[in-house]
Design a protein around this motif. Sequence first.
Motif, PDB file in Angstrom:
ATOM      1  N   THR A   1      13.285  43.324  -3.953  1.00 37.19           N
ATOM      2  CA  THR A   1      12.837  42.210  -4.781  1.00 37.19           C
ATOM      3  C   THR A   1      12.718  42.682  -6.224  1.00 37.19           C
TER       4      THR A   1
ATOM      5  N   SER B   1      12.877  39.011   0.103  1.00 40.88           N
ATOM      6  CA  SER B   1      13.857  40.084  -0.038  1.00 40.88           C
ATOM      7  C   SER B   1      14.993  39.664  -0.963  1.00 40.88           C
ATOM      8  N   ARG B   2      15.317  40.566  -1.897  1.00 37.03           N
ATOM      9  CA  ARG B   2      16.392  40.344  -2.868  1.00 37.03           C
ATOM     10  C   ARG B   2      16.124  39.156  -3.801  1.00 37.03           C
TER      11      ARG B   2
ATOM     12  N   SER C   1      14.738  34.559   0.639  1.00 38.54           N
ATOM     13  CA  SER C   1      15.596  35.677   0.252  1.00 38.54           C
ATOM     14  C   SER C   1      16.645  35.208  -0.754  1.00 38.54           C
TER      15      SER C   1
ATOM     16  N   ASP D   1       9.184  35.922   3.093  1.00 41.86           N
ATOM     17  CA  ASP D   1      10.367  36.777   2.970  1.00 41.86           C
ATOM     18  C   ASP D   1      10.947  36.568   1.574  1.00 41.86           C
TER      19      ASP D   1
ATOM     20  N   TYR E   1       7.505  40.329   2.602  1.00 42.40           N
ATOM     21  CA  TYR E   1       8.646  41.236   2.698  1.00 42.40           C
ATOM     22  C   TYR E   1       9.314  41.274   1.330  1.00 42.40           C
TER      23      TYR E   1
ATOM     24  N   ALA F   1      11.666  43.681   0.140  1.00 40.34           N
ATOM     25  CA  ALA F   1      12.787  44.620   0.076  1.00 40.34           C
ATOM     26  C   ALA F   1      13.764  44.230  -1.026  1.00 40.34           C
TER      27      ALA F   1
END
Length: 318
Positions: free
Chosen positions: A305, A283-284, A263, A281, A301, A303
């Motif tokens: 991104t 994310s971001r 992340s 993961d 995951y 989210a």
Amino acid sequence: MNATELLQLYSAGERDFSGQNLQGIKLSSVSLDQADFLNVNLANSYLNNTSLVFSCFTRANLRHISMTDSRLWGANFNQANLSHANLRNADFHGASLQEANLFNANLSWATLIDANLAGADLRGVTLMSANLTGACLFGANLRQERLPEKIKHQPKPHIANLSNAILCRADLRGANFTGANLHRADFRGANLSNAIFTSADLRETKLLYANLSGAFFTEANLSAAVFTGAIMSNVKCERAMLVDADLRSVDLCGAIMPDLKASRAIFRNANLRDAKLTRADLSRADLSGAILCSASLVEAYLARTNLSNADLTNAQLN
């Protein structure tokens, strides 16, 4: 032979002390340059602040020796036993320590510029703030020493401590850093191909332009590490931690990174062709301009991104 006899013979021009029993001698602030201590027994001795430039300690017994602040430029310690030695702030510039036993030795603040540590046993060694610029650690062993799980009340395992160490341009091919403390170490331009970093602490390390091809980072903590321009093709990063890491323009072609925690990591313009990012993961994370052709992102995951201008040709997303 005692310390007085040794100094008298050296002053008289003698340089060959091979095979002598010098266990427990105490010397300080003396010069024994170019002396031959082949196969000598210097266990439990004190040679602090001593000049031993170009001296030979091949296969010598130096267990528990203290050589703090000593000048050891170009000295030969090949196959020497330096386990539990106190070598704090010693200067090994250009020294050879091939296959030396440095188990649990203290080399904090030591200078090892251009030193040869190929095949050395560095388990449990302390290299905190040591300078290993240009050193060769090809095949060196720094893995964390563990006892069998069935043994109760185990003591704390021996962990190599290289926090803040300088390893710029060092040859570390195939080195075993399993469980080592490498927090804030500087590996810029180092050759770390096929090195093993399983469960190592690599937080905030500098790995810019390093060669990490084929390296193993399984369960390693690489949070906030900087990899700009590094070669990381075919690395193994299963369950590794890359939170806040900077991997812009890094070559990660064919990297295996299932269950990666990345992340807020920066992968801008990175090459992730054929990378395995299953359940990662991201994310971001910033993947703008990244090459993700044929990459596997199944169950990843993503989210918030950033995938702007990323090439996802033939990528697997579900």
